[in-house]
Design a protein around this motif. Structure first.
Motif, short mmCIF file in Angstrom:
data_model
loop_
_atom_site.label_atom_id
_atom_site.label_comp_id
_atom_site.label_asym_id
_atom_site.label_seq_id
_atom_site.Cartn_x
_atom_site.Cartn_y
_atom_site.Cartn_z
N ASP A 196 -41.70 -39.60 -49.13
CA ASP A 196 -40.51 -39.58 -49.92
C ASP A 196 -39.22 -38.78 -49.18
OD1 ASP A 196 -40.27 -36.42 -50.51
OD2 ASP A 196 -42.18 -36.98 -51.56
N HIS A 197 -38.18 -38.86 -49.57
CA HIS A 197 -36.91 -38.15 -48.76
C HIS A 197 -37.06 -36.71 -48.47
CE1 HIS A 197 -34.89 -41.97 -49.52
NE2 HIS A 197 -34.80 -41.78 -50.72
N SER A 198 -37.69 -35.99 -49.34
CA SER A 198 -38.10 -34.45 -48.90
C SER A 198 -38.95 -34.22 -47.68
CB SER A 198 -38.60 -33.78 -50.19
OG SER A 198 -40.08 -34.22 -50.31
N LEU A 314 -29.49 -36.07 -47.96
CA LEU A 314 -29.93 -35.91 -49.34
C LEU A 314 -28.82 -35.76 -50.43
CD1 LEU A 314 -32.67 -33.12 -48.53
CD2 LEU A 314 -32.92 -35.66 -49.26
N CYS A 349 -32.90 -24.99 -52.22
CA CYS A 349 -33.96 -25.10 -53.17
C CYS A 349 -34.13 -26.31 -54.10
CB CYS A 349 -34.40 -23.79 -54.06
SG CYS A 349 -34.93 -22.51 -53.04
N LEU A 351 -32.64 -29.00 -53.51
CA LEU A 351 -32.73 -30.35 -52.73
C LEU A 351 -34.28 -30.34 -51.89
CD1 LEU A 351 -29.67 -30.28 -50.43
CD2 LEU A 351 -30.10 -31.62 -52.40
N GLY A 352 -35.05 -29.51 -52.46
CA GLY A 352 -36.63 -29.53 -51.94
C GLY A 352 -36.77 -29.13 -50.43
N MET A 353 -36.02 -28.46 -49.93
CA MET A 353 -35.98 -27.99 -48.49
C MET A 353 -36.68 -26.81 -48.25
SD MET A 353 -32.69 -29.72 -47.03
CE MET A 353 -33.16 -29.59 -45.30
N HIS A 355 -39.63 -24.45 -48.18
CA HIS A 355 -41.27 -24.45 -48.33
C HIS A 355 -41.86 -24.30 -46.94
CE1 HIS A 355 -45.25 -26.02 -48.52
NE2 HIS A 355 -45.12 -26.09 -49.80
N ARG A 358 -41.60 -26.73 -44.45
CA ARG A 358 -40.13 -27.08 -44.55
C ARG A 358 -39.12 -26.05 -43.64
NH1 ARG A 358 -40.41 -30.66 -50.12
NH2 ARG A 358 -42.59 -31.38 -49.64
#
Length: 471
Positions: A196-198, A314, A349, A351-353, A355, A358
């Protein structure tokens, strides 16, 4: 119970007979032309990268059936893969998705490649994934000075190999007539599949770690300028941030260089090298070359630019936001038209970036410092445009036209302070030939990837000043 076992055995025999028939029909297709069309000069070296599709991943008739369940299938296919590798006789072979969890298959590669005078280096993916990397170095062309393993220890359990090699034959002599042998750094890797894009940021970070490791290795061993070759399945096309990131560091795609393809959208789909499990075809297998005459921007600068590129993707492509709405998302509830550090972190956060695999807190601070150009602790609309929405990208340096091809055997003098060894790309070929035209033939069955082989010719070239290593 006995009847069920007999039915299963009969079905297995039918599948094996069908496979043998397919192999006989495709035998001529796989051997109909040699991979490299031009005779090689004795001073040239070659490199092959090939994701050979581990039997534990190769789907058979049903979603739950894998080739690893049928020895006759995977054994025959890997025998043909080795046949092709030995026929091409590359100086360096970089394989991905080698089924290292199966001793019989590993023994097959070790025996046949070892008998052909290759030194083999294997590295399994972490957490017992079953597959991994195999790099084979032909002793007639290179001596291995050092070997290192890089474990990313991230979401995808991916790994990389670094080999420091020296040419087995001298390319030229200096004024005192002592032989000067070329040293190179070779990397073999297989990046994370973009489910997936993340996960784009995870693949980018894997490449960032590789380049950081190379810089650290060069400093640790006080190495002079030398070419760097990165091989593997990058699981991303010419349109992605990994490609742009490596280009910004001075690397060139050997295949595109050989065929005079540009970085333009028009040339992005001229060739393919993979048909994935979704049925999509794309070009993801690369052999990257960085010569010592290439000027390079600081590694952290390239990293920040690439991350901002992913943030824009994104916002624009995934969230479908306009420029104004993207700015509004980043500034959140901040007063006035400005982004604060707090709202910036909050947006990342969303945008799922954010971590450990990441972006970590230190990397987010670096991004913020880059975006906050004037250092006033806020990012206004102009700074947002400059860094994220409409970044000014530095154009790639033109190829240096002072390179001198020495593959004709002539001996030249060498001034260590001014010049270094490098490579020019003489030829690059994908197999089967249809993939070079952007098509995937249905009767190709060696793998779901096409092997890529590049022939390099040694050259002497002026050195570019090295940039300081990014801490």
């Amino acid at each position: 119970m006995a009847k069920k076992q007999r039915r299963e055995a009969a079905a297995r025999r039918r599948r094996e007979q069908q496979q043998q028939g397919r192999e006989q029909r495709h035998h001529h297709h796989h051997r109909r032309r040699p991979l490299l069309l031009q005779p090689r000069d004795e001073r040239c070296v070659s490199c092959t990268t090939f994701n050979i599709l581990a039997p534990i991943y190769k789907r058979m008739d049903s979603e739950n059936c894998r080739e690893s369940q049928y020895r006759a299938y995977w054994f025959s296919r890997n025998e043909k893969i080795i046949d092709r590798l030995l026929a091409d006789c590359s100086s360096i072979i970089c394989l991905q998705e080698v089924w290292l969890g199966n001793d019989e298959l590993v023994d097959m590669y070790e025996k046949r490649l070892g008998d052909a005078n290759y030194s083999l280096f294997k590295l399994a993916r972490t957490n017992n994934r079953g597959d991994g990397l195999l790099t084979a170095v032909n002793k007639n062309y290179f001596h291995v000075l050092n070997y290192r393993e890089l474990l990313f220890n991230d979401f995808g359990d991916r790994v990389a190999q670094l080999l420091h090699v020296e040419s087995a034959m001298p390319f030229w002599q200096n004024r005192s007539s002592s032989c000067i042998q070329q040293q190179s750094l070779i990397v073999n890797t297989h990046l994370l599949f973009p489910h997936d894009h993340s996960l784009s940021i995870v693949r980018l970070k894997q490449v960032y770690k590789i380049l950081q490791y190379i810089e650290a290795y060069q400093e640790e061993h006080k190495l002079g300028p030398m070419p760097i070759i990165l091989c593997g399945d990058w699981n991303g096309s010419k349109r992605g941030q990994v490609y742009k990131f490596l280009r910004s560091q001075g690397f060139v795609s050997s295949y595109d260089t050989a065929h005079q393809y540009s970085d333009s959208e028009e040339d992005a789909h001229k060739w393919v090298s993979h048909r994935n499990h979704r049925g999509n075809i794309c070009g993801v297998d690369f052999i990257w070359l960085l010569n010592p005459n290439k000027s390079r921007k600081p590694l952290k600068t390239s990293w920040n630019e690439a991350v901002f590129g992913i943030i824009k993707y994104l916002l624009l492509q995934v969230a479908s936001l306009s420029e104004e709405n993207a700015f509004a998302l980043l500034k959140a509830d901040s007063p006035d038209d400005q982004i604060t550090y707090s709202s910036f972190c909050q947006a990342l956060c969303q945008l799922g970036m954010v971590h450990p695999d990441r972006l970590n807190s230190e990397e987010i601070k670096d991004l913020w410092s880059e975006a906050d150009h004037d250092g006033d602790d806020i990012v206004d609309y102009k700074e947002f445009q400059r860094c994220i929405w409409s970044p000014t990208c530095c154009s790639q340096e033109e190829e240096d036209d002072t390179e001198i091809d020495i593959s004709d055997g002539s001996l030249v003098t060498f001034e260590a302070n001014d010049e270094a060894f490098g490579f020019t790309v003489k030829e690059a070929v994908l197999f089967p030939p249809e993939v070079e035209k952007g098509m995937w033939p249905e009767n190709y069955s060696l793998s779901d990837h096409a092997p890529l082989t590049v022939v390099f010719s040694p050259v002497r070239m002026p050195c570019s000043p090295r940039t300081p290593r990014t801490p």
